[in-house]
Design a protein around this motif. Sequence first.
Motif, short mmCIF file in Angstrom:
data_model
loop_
_atom_site.label_atom_id
_atom_site.label_comp_id
_atom_site.label_asym_id
_atom_site.label_seq_id
_atom_site.Cartn_x
_atom_site.Cartn_y
_atom_site.Cartn_z
N ARG A 131 0.84 -1.19 0.00
CA ARG A 131 0.00 0.00 0.00
C ARG A 131 0.88 1.24 0.00
O ARG A 131 1.83 1.34 0.79
CB ARG A 131 -0.92 0.02 1.23
CG ARG A 131 -2.00 -1.06 1.21
CD ARG A 131 -2.93 -0.91 2.40
NE ARG A 131 -3.67 0.34 2.35
CZ ARG A 131 -4.84 0.51 1.72
NH1 ARG A 131 -5.38 -0.51 1.08
NH2 ARG A 131 -5.44 1.68 1.74
N GLU A 176 0.22 4.09 1.05
CA GLU A 176 0.14 4.78 2.34
C GLU A 176 1.17 4.25 3.33
O GLU A 176 1.77 5.01 4.10
CB GLU A 176 -1.27 4.65 2.93
CG GLU A 176 -2.37 5.31 2.13
CD GLU A 176 -2.91 4.44 1.00
OE1 GLU A 176 -3.88 4.86 0.36
OE2 GLU A 176 -2.34 3.34 0.76
N GLU A 177 1.39 2.94 3.32
CA GLU A 177 2.38 2.35 4.22
C GLU A 177 3.78 2.79 3.82
O GLU A 177 4.62 3.10 4.68
CB GLU A 177 2.30 0.83 4.22
CG GLU A 177 3.31 0.20 5.17
CD GLU A 177 3.22 -1.32 5.22
OE1 GLU A 177 4.00 -1.91 6.00
OE2 GLU A 177 2.40 -1.90 4.48
#
Length: 221
Positions: free
Chosen positions: A104, A106-107
């Motif tokens: 992801r 976002e990670e």
Amino acid sequence: MKVLLVEDDGPLAQEIAGALRRENFAVDIAADGENGHHLGDTEAYDVAVLDLGLPKMPGAAVLRAWRKSGRQLPVLILTARDGWTEKVDGFKAGADDYLTKPFRIEELIMRLRALVRRAAGYAAPSVTCGPLSLDAPTGVFELDGLPLKLTALEWRVLQCLILRKDVVVDRLELMEKVYEGDAGTDSNSLEVIVARLRRKIGHDLIETVRGRGYRLASGGG
């Protein structure tokens, strides 16, 4: 914050770079190991994202060469290889963190922010300087507890200054960390950004040190 992204998958590299730029990161992309090694060895970056399976020069060899030449920038390895042996090889080469594809975005962003914060010597997620604070996991600046609205360039300058608070940051270093590509941008544009920041956070927080650069002073204001 300036990121070196060494990734030979063109569409993935553009996807990652686009997401990082939307979060105010400056990004340089290298599509093979040789170019990535050259950029990481000659330019100023806050952090690198390095694929292992690269053409011309494997990612682990790139990382070992950086470490051998004394390059200390934090490095996150990004690879499709999920075996323990590959992870061990990456960490032995000098990696600071590891993400396996698919992942992801976002990670990835959160991990990069954490790497840069820890490299600057801050264990806590929040960095403060007088009335100014940066929530490192989200990248949000606040002044007296209220969120600041900043442009990407303003955010990059302020982030660089707050992570080095009370230290004079060289003008050229700031330009290298703010602009994508080389630092050949007219230095007057940096002065314009600093002037805008002073209007937003107060004139006393950012000090000009003549002939050197700028300092974010915790005793200002």
